[in-house]
Design an enzyme around this catalytic site. Structure first.
Site, PDB file in Angstrom:
ATOM      1  N   HIS A  89       0.849  -1.189   0.000  1.00 17.01           N
ATOM      2  CA  HIS A  89       0.000   0.000   0.000  1.00 17.01           C
ATOM      3  C   HIS A  89       0.884   1.237   0.000  1.00 17.01           C
ATOM      4  O   HIS A  89       1.941   1.237   0.629  1.00 17.01           O
ATOM      5  CB  HIS A  89      -0.910   0.012   1.246  1.00 17.01           C
ATOM      6  CG  HIS A  89      -2.066   0.936   1.096  1.00 17.01           C
ATOM      7  ND1 HIS A  89      -1.969   2.284   1.361  1.00 17.01           N
ATOM      8  CD2 HIS A  89      -3.328   0.715   0.659  1.00 17.01           C
ATOM      9  CE1 HIS A  89      -3.134   2.839   1.101  1.00 17.01           C
ATOM     10  NE2 HIS A  89      -3.967   1.917   0.665  1.00 17.01           N
ATOM     11  N   ASP A 123      -7.984  -5.396   0.035  1.00 19.21           N
ATOM     12  CA  ASP A 123      -8.474  -6.275  -1.025  1.00 19.21           C
ATOM     13  C   ASP A 123      -8.078  -7.740  -0.830  1.00 19.21           C
ATOM     14  O   ASP A 123      -8.555  -8.604  -1.562  1.00 19.21           O
ATOM     15  CB  ASP A 123      -7.943  -5.792  -2.389  1.00 19.21           C
ATOM     16  CG  ASP A 123      -8.513  -4.434  -2.764  1.00 19.21           C
ATOM     17  OD1 ASP A 123      -9.712  -4.225  -2.509  1.00 19.21           O
ATOM     18  OD2 ASP A 123      -7.773  -3.593  -3.293  1.00 19.21           O
TER      19      ASP A 123
END
Ligand code: CMC
Length: 421
Positions: free
Chosen positions: A300, A357
């Site tokens: 991320h 996700d």
């Protein structure tokens, strides 16, 4: 006012420091070009703040996420999606009158124009639902009165926001029905937002599924200046209308580096399962710079610690699967992959952790949602965040987004006729 100093070619230039409510500091370089003649360069905006915002706070080093000051963990436990949506767009938790009005306004917009239904039906049944979603949202602009989007009133927001929230749910459900070759089911105003959505998709209400979706939508509701929020803000900064701005968010979200990763994670887990479940092989592939394979659902831009959303979803995954009596081998593969990756120096050194996700697709699959609809689920959840970001930007009277560049192409050349090339 605190200032920072930059020395360029022996000359010192001053720039104000902007300090956020959680102590984050920015050097405001907006006037620097006037005194230095230079621009700053930061491809991918890795270290660029594009705005000040009071919506969402993320502390990526410590894995913290808050909406309007409320911890995501507490909101998931005690709140619900529409209350969180109202919190995001208004800045405060609504009292019961405001929340009821908001719900009623959404219900007021509980049918789509026939033209939008026709647009959905005009797509091939195997069209990717994200393309259909963004097209239908854009097309909604054709059914609104013309407004000055740089200067909206409270009444305008009170109509536009519920209408957008209602539209995304209906378009998503119709999209699913069309892909399955099924007749559309009308929205039912006696049901709450998530139950209505489930009913419009599956033709029956399932409280367990609606409850699970509600939590997933809260977890996805905003994430400050991510790629899709930025796309929505950039379009909004040109005073594009709400549907055009939100469709920009949907389009950016579709990409596999962003919200499209939830579909890719399941496809990856299925591939690993079919290949005998050898996680180590895929960890090695992800580390190999000559191999385009990346561990989807890992890494991320902001979190350099656990993504708090992934932590909640992982725990929730077990609960939902148990409640629905679903045994999914990809959950074991995901857990195994995570365990191996978190011990591997490549992932440890780069601070790569599972993101939102990584586990969400396993829940969506257990809820009966097809893989190519996973990112649509993300878009429904993210809609209040995009709206809040767009509304904030307009309220701030933000200048049009228009970055600069350093040109690296050819100098002036003379045109040559085609036969001389
Ligand atoms: N697998 C293998 N290596 C990775 C991964 C990954 N998933 N993610 C990052 N890296 C490596 C990358 O190769 C780079 O290594 P090096 O320093 O040796 O060049 C380093 O880690 C830093 O990565 P980056 O690509 O420079 O980081 P970024 O901030 O530009 O990209 C990201 C962030 C999310 C796009 C990236 O981590 C990625 O592609 N992850 C997989 C896709 C994914 O799961 N996306 C969903 C993100 S969370 C939800 C959302 O935003 O919608």
């Amino acid at each position: 006012m605190s200032v920072g100093k930059i020395e360029i070619n022996g000359k010192t230039h001053e720039a104000p420091l902007v300090i956020g409510s959680e102590g984050e500091v920015a050097l405001d370089i907006s006037k620097l070009r006037a005194s230095t003649g230079m621009i700053t360069l930061d491809g991918g905006f890795k270290n660029t703040g594009a705005c000040t915002s009071s919506i969402t706070f993320i502390d990526g080093a410590n894995g913290i996420l808050r909406y309007r000051g409320y911890a995501i963990e507490e909101l998931c436990e005690k709140s619900n999606f529409l209350e969180v949506a109202k919190l995001l767009v208004d800045g405060e938790l609504p009292n019961s009158e405001k929340l009821t009005n908001f719900k009623n306004q959404i219900k007021k917009f509980s049918s789509l124009p026939d033209g939008i239904k026709q647009i959905i039906k005009s797509f091939p049944t195997n069209a990717h639902p994200m393309g259909v979603l963004s097209s239908a949202i854009s097309a909604m602009s054709g059914y609104m009165e013309s407004k000055d989007y740089g200067n909206l009133s409270k009444d305008d927001y009170d109509e536009l926001i519920p209408s957008m929230m209602a539209a995304v749910k209906m378009i998503a459900a119709y999209n699913y029905r069309h892909n399955k070759g099924l007749e559309f089911i009308d929205s039912n105003n006696d049901l709450n937002y998530c139950s209505d959505f489930i009913n419009m998709m599956f033709g029956k209400v399932d409280e367990d599924i609606a409850e699970a979706l509600d939590v997933l939508f809260i977890l996805h509701a905003d994430h400050e200046q991510n790629c899709s929020a930025t796309a929505a803000r950039v379009a909004g900064s040109a005073h594009a209308n709400i549907y055009a701005s939100m469709a920009s968010g949907v389009n950016a979200l579709w990409g596999p580096r962003h919200g499209g990763a939830n579909q890719k994670v399941i496809e990856m887990l299925e591939m690993i399962e079919k290949d005998g479940g050898d996680y180590q092989k895929y960890i090695e592939k992800a580390k190999d710079k000559s191999d385009p394979f990346r561990l989807m659902g890992f890494g991320h831009r902001v979190y350099k610690n656990f993504d708090p959303r992934a932590k909640i979803i992982k725990g929730y995954c077990e609960t939902v699967l148990n409640k629905l009596g679903v045994k999914d081998p990809t959950l074991d593969i995901a857990k195994g992959l995570e365990e191996v990756a978190l011990k591997d120096p490549y992932f440890v050194e780069r601070k790569l952790y599972p993101n939102v996700d990584f586990y969400s697709g396993i829940i969506y699959r257990a809820l009966g949602i097809p893989t190519n609809m996973f990112t649509v689920m993300f878009a429904i959840g993210r809609m209040p965040g995009w709206i809040a970001q767009w509304k904030e930007l307009l309220g701030q009277g933000m200048a049009i987004s228009r970055p600069r560049q350093i040109y690296t192409g050819s100098g002036l050349r003379e045109y040559s006729n085609i036969e001389n090339r």
